[in-house]
Design an enzyme around this catalytic site. Structure first.
Site, PDB file in Angstrom:
ATOM      1  N   CYS A 127      -8.344  -3.885  -3.805  1.00 54.62           N
ATOM      2  CA  CYS A 127      -7.151  -3.467  -4.556  1.00 54.62           C
ATOM      3  C   CYS A 127      -5.969  -4.267  -4.019  1.00 54.62           C
ATOM      4  CB  CYS A 127      -6.893  -1.967  -4.411  1.00 54.62           C
ATOM      5  SG  CYS A 127      -5.277  -1.513  -5.097  1.00 54.62           S
ATOM      6  N   CYS A 130      -3.002  -2.092  -2.722  1.00 50.69           N
ATOM      7  CA  CYS A 130      -3.203  -1.553  -1.362  1.00 50.69           C
ATOM      8  C   CYS A 130      -3.388  -2.667  -0.345  1.00 50.69           C
ATOM      9  CB  CYS A 130      -4.458  -0.682  -1.267  1.00 50.69           C
ATOM     10  SG  CYS A 130      -4.479   0.788  -2.283  1.00 50.69           S
ATOM     11  N   CYS A 144      -7.804   2.337  -8.899  1.00 52.45           N
ATOM     12  CA  CYS A 144      -7.223   2.815  -7.639  1.00 52.45           C
ATOM     13  C   CYS A 144      -6.211   3.912  -7.993  1.00 52.45           C
ATOM     14  CB  CYS A 144      -6.525   1.666  -6.912  1.00 52.45           C
ATOM     15  SG  CYS A 144      -5.324   2.247  -5.706  1.00 52.45           S
ATOM     16  N   LYS A 297       7.361  10.342  -8.550  1.00 51.20           N
ATOM     17  CA  LYS A 297       7.116   9.159  -7.742  1.00 51.20           C
ATOM     18  C   LYS A 297       7.911   8.003  -8.355  1.00 51.20           C
ATOM     19  CE  LYS A 297       3.388   6.255  -6.141  1.00 51.20           C
ATOM     20  NZ  LYS A 297       1.991   5.905  -6.115  1.00 51.20           N
TER      21      LYS A 297
END
Ligand code: MSP
Length: 512
Positions: A127, A130, A144, A297
């Site tokens: 990913c 990440c 992900c 978020k």
């Protein structure tokens, strides 16, 4: 003797400019660094940018830019953030700097000499968001869950780090040091991961596919995996691998403070890497939560990403620093919204600290010829509250990163002082000719204000310094006392001239 205290933030990816989550982390580090300096420690506070890896390269390419120039531009925005938010970092490290590259290569060589690096063919799901390999079971609907993107399948011959070899040493570390990861909830998460067993981890990529990274010593076809490279920043900034390793001796091990999603790299991989390179594990991994905006978020697709440089053009910096530290508990997530900001500003700053300061100074001007009056009768109730309750609680919370609760203590004292003024009614005492009582009270209140200024200094340094100046005090002298003295009640110099000019926190509707 000053005790060395080394504190770091994570180094942000230089693939975009900062958002307020980054600013929050800078602030946590700054407030801890300032507090440690305040109590007399020798602080080294480091931050920086993480510039290699696929994420930075891909974003630069997508924007049609040269990756080196692109990373420099983004890094400059983080340095600007540090400047504009009055962050007191002593150093700023970029992973593209020579000092870091030299350190990373020496680190690699040492780990290889320890027998911890080997080569093998590997296929995995990577990913980019990440910057790590993830497993099938991490995926939700094939994506992900953090980045909502499908990982790419990578088949390569890579170098691996024998993380599995550190299973036992890490178990021992966690057992011996229950505060190795702070707070406890984050420690437990890591302990559970550890119990599942650690697997060796790929620490390089084929250069042909990823040309943007630090060369693996002795193999020109491979570059280091971005996390292996990035973690080393905490010691490369101390001169690891250079001629002069004095700072390593003085400051390592230090405290690495990071956000919750990158805890595992810091609490499991990093100490193992350090052991492999014959260095001590970190003193602590301090893990903070996440900041949301209006309960959501932050994300580009929602369009709610707040630029911290814009935020401090809209609102006064000191108030923003206060809001973040008062509202977002270190050990949990917290939220930013304009409504909450304005509410806190009005209640705590305009009506709280600002109004109390103004009230005290106005009364000193009116009843005491604008100078700190003498004191005859000491008010033990106030002194006991301050020195026996407020200060010890403040110190305890500051040590635990609970800046929100430390500020709450200072505000308890502000409320107490306000109440004291309302109860004692100095204006009536003055009318009745009780001059001694008036000067006693105002002397105490001036001294109370000095204490509040010290307590808020790590969070609002400019406000604290203004208060000292208003009280006719020397900032440097006030801040250079040892902790035990900071907490003492002292008699202020009688006759110090008060400076009432400028309100600390004008009401929003008056100014903004
Ligand atoms: N480059 C890696 C860290 C390498 S450290 C050796 C990285 N970069 S990042 O830019 O994604 O994140 C940098 C820091 O900002 C992390 O500690 C992360 O937790 C923090 N934050 C990112 N978004 C955040 C919020 N919304 N709120 C609070 N902190 C957040 O990870």
């Amino acid at each position: 003797m000053k005790k060395p205290f080394y504190i770091t933030t994570a180094i942000a990816y230089a693939n975009a400019g900062p958002h307020i989550g980054h600013a929050l982390e800078f602030l946590y580090g700054d407030v801890m660094a300032r507090y440690q300096r305040l109590i007399g420690n020798e602080v080294l506070f480091l931050t920086g940018t993480d510039e290699h890896g696929q994420k930075v390269l891909k974003t630069a390419k997508d924007q049609g830019k040269d990756v080196e120039i692109f990373a420099s531009e983004k890094s400059a925005l983080f340095q600007k953030l540090a400047d504009e938010w009055n962050i007191s970092n002593d150093d700023f490290i970029r992973t593209t700097e020579e000092r870091h590259i030299v350190a990373a290569q020496k680190f690699w060589t040492t780990a290889a000499e320890s027998g911890d690096i080997y080569k093998k063919s590997y296929t995995g799901l990577y990913c980019i968001g990440c910057e790590r390999f993830i497993t099938e079971k991490d995926l939700v609907d094939g994506k992900c869950p953090d980045h909502l993107k499908e990982p790419e399948t990578v088949t390569e011959e890579n170098y691996f780090f024998r993380l599995s070899r550190y299973q036992e040493p890490l178990e021992f570390l966690f057992k011996e040091r229950p505060d190795f990861v702070y707070p406890k909830s984050r420690y437990n998460e890591m302990l559970n991961l550890l119990k599942d067993g650690l697997e060796d981890i790929s620490i390089s990529r084929v250069k042909e596919k990823l040309p943007w990274g630090i060369a693996v010593p002795g193999d020109e076809n491979q570059v280091m995996y971005v996390w292996f490279d990035a973690l080393i920043n905490y010691v490369s900034a101390l001169g690891y691998g250079s001629e002069n390793e004095e700072k390593i001796t003085t400051f390592w091990p230090g405290i690495n403070m990071v956000g919750k999603e990158i805890n595992r790299f810091h609490s499991l991989l990093w100490p193992a890497m350090l052991m492999s390179a014959h260095l001590d594990p970190p003193a602590q991994i301090a893990v903070h939560g996440w900041m949301t905006v209006n309960g959501q978020k932050m994300s580009k697709s929602i369009g709610n990403v707040i630029d911290p440089l814009e935020l401090v053009e809209k609102y006064p910096l000191e108030a923003v620093r206060y809001f973040f530290m008062r509202e977002i508990p270190f050990d949990n997530d917290g939220d930013f919204s304009d409504e909450k900001f304005v509410e806190r500003y009005t209640a705590d700053l305009a009506n709280g600290l600002g109004n109390l300061t103004n009230r005290i100074l106005t009364m000193i001007e009116k009843y005491c010829d604008n100078v700190v009056p003498e004191v005859v009768t000491i008010d033990n109730a106030m002194i006991d509250l301050l020195t026996q309750k407020i200060w010890p609680a403040y110190v305890e919370e500051m040590e635990k990163w609970r800046f929100d609760l430390a500020l709450e203590q200072a505000w308890k004292f502000i409320t107490y002082c306000d109440q004291l003024i309302s109860d004692k009614k100095p204006w009536e005492l003055a009318k009745a000719g009780e001059d001694k009582k008036v000067s006693d009270l105002l002397h105490h209140l001036a001294e109370a204000l000095r204490h509040v200024a010290i307590m808020v200094w790590p969070v609002m340094p400019e406000t604290a310094e203004k208060i000292f100046t208003k009280l006719g005090l020397d900032v440097a002298v006030e801040l250079s006392k040892p902790l035990a003295d900071l907490q003492q009640w002292v008699e202020l110099t009688v006759g110090n001239k008060i400076d009432k000019a400028d309100q600390l926190f004008p009401r929003m509707d008056e100014k903004v």
